[in-house]
Design a protein around this motif. Structure first.
Motif, PDB file in Angstrom:
ATOM      1  N   MET A  22       0.888  -1.390   0.272  1.00  0.00           N
ATOM      2  CA  MET A  22       0.233   0.139   0.148  1.00  0.00           C
ATOM      3  C   MET A  22       0.860   1.214  -0.112  1.00  0.00           C
ATOM      4  O   MET A  22       0.647   2.162  -0.731  1.00  0.00           O
ATOM      5  CB  MET A  22      -0.809   0.062   1.210  1.00  0.00           C
ATOM      6  CG  MET A  22      -1.969  -1.289   1.208  1.00  0.00           C
ATOM      7  SD  MET A  22      -2.707  -1.280   2.701  1.00  0.00           S
ATOM      8  CE  MET A  22      -3.554   0.197   3.153  1.00  0.00           C
ATOM      9  N   ALA A  23       2.004   1.114   0.779  1.00  0.00           N
ATOM     10  CA  ALA A  23       2.856   2.424   0.654  1.00  0.00           C
ATOM     11  C   ALA A  23       3.503   2.601  -0.620  1.00  0.00           C
ATOM     12  O   ALA A  23       3.712   3.702  -0.725  1.00  0.00           O
ATOM     13  CB  ALA A  23       4.017   2.254   1.968  1.00  0.00           C
ATOM     14  N   ASN A  24       3.902   1.420  -1.277  1.00  0.00           N
ATOM     15  CA  ASN A  24       4.752   1.598  -2.420  1.00  0.00           C
ATOM     16  C   ASN A  24       3.710   2.167  -3.465  1.00  0.00           C
ATOM     17  O   ASN A  24       4.191   2.959  -4.350  1.00  0.00           O
ATOM     18  CB  ASN A  24       5.280   0.364  -2.758  1.00  0.00           C
ATOM     19  CG  ASN A  24       6.381  -0.178  -2.085  1.00  0.00           C
ATOM     20  OD1 ASN A  24       7.025   0.664  -1.486  1.00  0.00           O
ATOM     21  ND2 ASN A  24       6.585  -1.519  -1.906  1.00  0.00           N
ATOM     22  N   ALA A  25       2.514   1.759  -3.441  1.00  0.00           N
ATOM     23  CA  ALA A  25       1.537   2.099  -4.516  1.00  0.00           C
ATOM     24  C   ALA A  25       1.408   3.455  -4.189  1.00  0.00           C
ATOM     25  O   ALA A  25       1.246   4.346  -5.160  1.00  0.00           O
ATOM     26  CB  ALA A  25       0.287   1.397  -4.440  1.00  0.00           C
ATOM     27  N   THR A  26       1.131   4.085  -2.909  1.00  0.00           N
ATOM     28  CA  THR A  26       1.008   5.478  -2.627  1.00  0.00           C
ATOM     29  C   THR A  26       2.088   6.398  -3.186  1.00  0.00           C
ATOM     30  O   THR A  26       1.720   7.258  -3.490  1.00  0.00           O
ATOM     31  CB  THR A  26       0.743   5.713  -1.248  1.00  0.00           C
ATOM     32  OG1 THR A  26      -0.503   4.786  -0.766  1.00  0.00           O
ATOM     33  CG2 THR A  26       0.547   7.111  -0.775  1.00  0.00           C
ATOM     34  N   ASP A  27       3.083   5.917  -3.067  1.00  0.00           N
ATOM     35  CA  ASP A  27       4.561   6.511  -3.380  1.00  0.00           C
ATOM     36  C   ASP A  27       4.503   6.796  -4.830  1.00  0.00           C
ATOM     37  O   ASP A  27       4.745   7.672  -5.407  1.00  0.00           O
ATOM     38  CB  ASP A  27       5.668   5.835  -3.100  1.00  0.00           C
ATOM     39  CG  ASP A  27       7.000   6.753  -3.072  1.00  0.00           C
ATOM     40  OD1 ASP A  27       6.835   8.048  -3.181  1.00  0.00           O
ATOM     41  OD2 ASP A  27       8.170   5.856  -3.283  1.00  0.00           O
ATOM     42  N   VAL A  30       1.519   9.471  -5.720  1.00  0.00           N
ATOM     43  CA  VAL A  30       2.197  10.881  -5.389  1.00  0.00           C
ATOM     44  C   VAL A  30       3.136  11.304  -6.504  1.00  0.00           C
ATOM     45  O   VAL A  30       3.133  12.412  -6.831  1.00  0.00           O
ATOM     46  CB  VAL A  30       2.629  11.002  -4.134  1.00  0.00           C
ATOM     47  CG1 VAL A  30       3.151  12.109  -3.602  1.00  0.00           C
ATOM     48  CG2 VAL A  30       1.313  10.491  -3.110  1.00  0.00           C
ATOM     49  N   THR A  31       4.079  10.532  -6.657  1.00  0.00           N
ATOM     50  CA  THR A  31       5.197  10.866  -7.820  1.00  0.00           C
ATOM     51  C   THR A  31       4.852  11.136  -9.007  1.00  0.00           C
ATOM     52  O   THR A  31       5.297  12.018  -9.788  1.00  0.00           O
ATOM     53  CB  THR A  31       6.385   9.874  -7.462  1.00  0.00           C
ATOM     54  OG1 THR A  31       6.618   9.417  -6.550  1.00  0.00           O
ATOM     55  CG2 THR A  31       7.485   9.872  -8.619  1.00  0.00           C
TER      56      THR A  31
END
Length: 223
Positions: A22-27, A30-31
């Motif tokens: 979930m954090a990687n997908a959010t990163d 956002v990028t």
């Protein structure tokens, strides 16, 4: 900056694995919007003793727990993931959010996630986690991510999980990069945002309602 709160107990942990996805997908989301993202991970398993001590001492936190609470309070967004125990979030997960300042995550976007051995527990997020964060006045992302054991095995289940993560991360990213606009189009500073939140939640009604006769005058075109 976002904080990823994972309440998994095992090593390795499927809860931590989901939280990282979930954090990687959010990163990535956002990028893709032209912004950078700072990600911090909180493994509640490592704070279990400090959380218990805070309860036993009437709320006196340890330095490690204080750092965790400060990190949560300064976060622009939170990813919160818990395993399902007895049809709800884990006791460790609940205990952590019991010891933080209940006002510290008000208006903070939160992306919710949960793991379990079977899809039968998939509604736990809606009947347990979302009400908890509503009580804390956080802003929960509409899409939540639940993962059963079979979802980590690839195939169609794995593709569906990846799709849900992508959708939730995209919604979460939209909240993270959204900037309230102030007078003349200038972006509000952090202190301005806090004041805006206070004004929004404490709308004054001291002037009282408009008299019905006055409303009729305006409707008839009278001054």
């Amino acid at each position: 900056m976002i904080v990823v709160v994972s309440a998994g107990l095992g090593t390795p942990s499927s809860t931590r694995r989901l939280a990282e996805q979930m954090a990687n997908a959010t990163d990535a989301a956002v990028t893709a919007r032209g912004e950078a993202l700072d990600v911090h991970h909180l493994e509640l398993r490592e704070l279990a003793g400090e959380i218990a001590q805070a309860f036993a001492t009437g709320g006196l936190p340890t330095p490690a727990l204080t750092r965790a609470k400060d990190l949560i309070a300064s976060a622009d967004g939170i990813i919160a993931v818990s395993p399902v125990f007895s049809g709800s979030y884990s006791g460790l997960f609940k205990s952590f959010f019991d010891v933080i300042d209940p006002k510290s995550i008000a208006d903070t976007p939160v992306l919710l996630g949960a793991t379990a051995g079977t899809p039968r527990h998939s509604l736990m997020i809606e009947h347990a986690m979302r009400p908890l964060f509503s009580y804390l006045r956080a802003v929960t992302v509409p899409t939540a991510i639940f993962a059963a054991t079979e979802d980590f095995g690839g195939g169609e289940a794995g593709r569906e999980l990846a799709s849900r993560i992508q959708r939730g991360a995209s919604q979460f990213a939209a909240l993270l990069v959204a900037e309230p606009v102030g007078v003349d189009g200038f972006v509000q500073r952090d202190e301005d945002r806090q004041q805006h939140r206070k004004l929004r939640s404490n709308t004054s009604i001291a002037s009282g309602p408009t008299a019905f006769e006055a409303l009729l005058k305006r409707h008839n075109g009278e001054a």
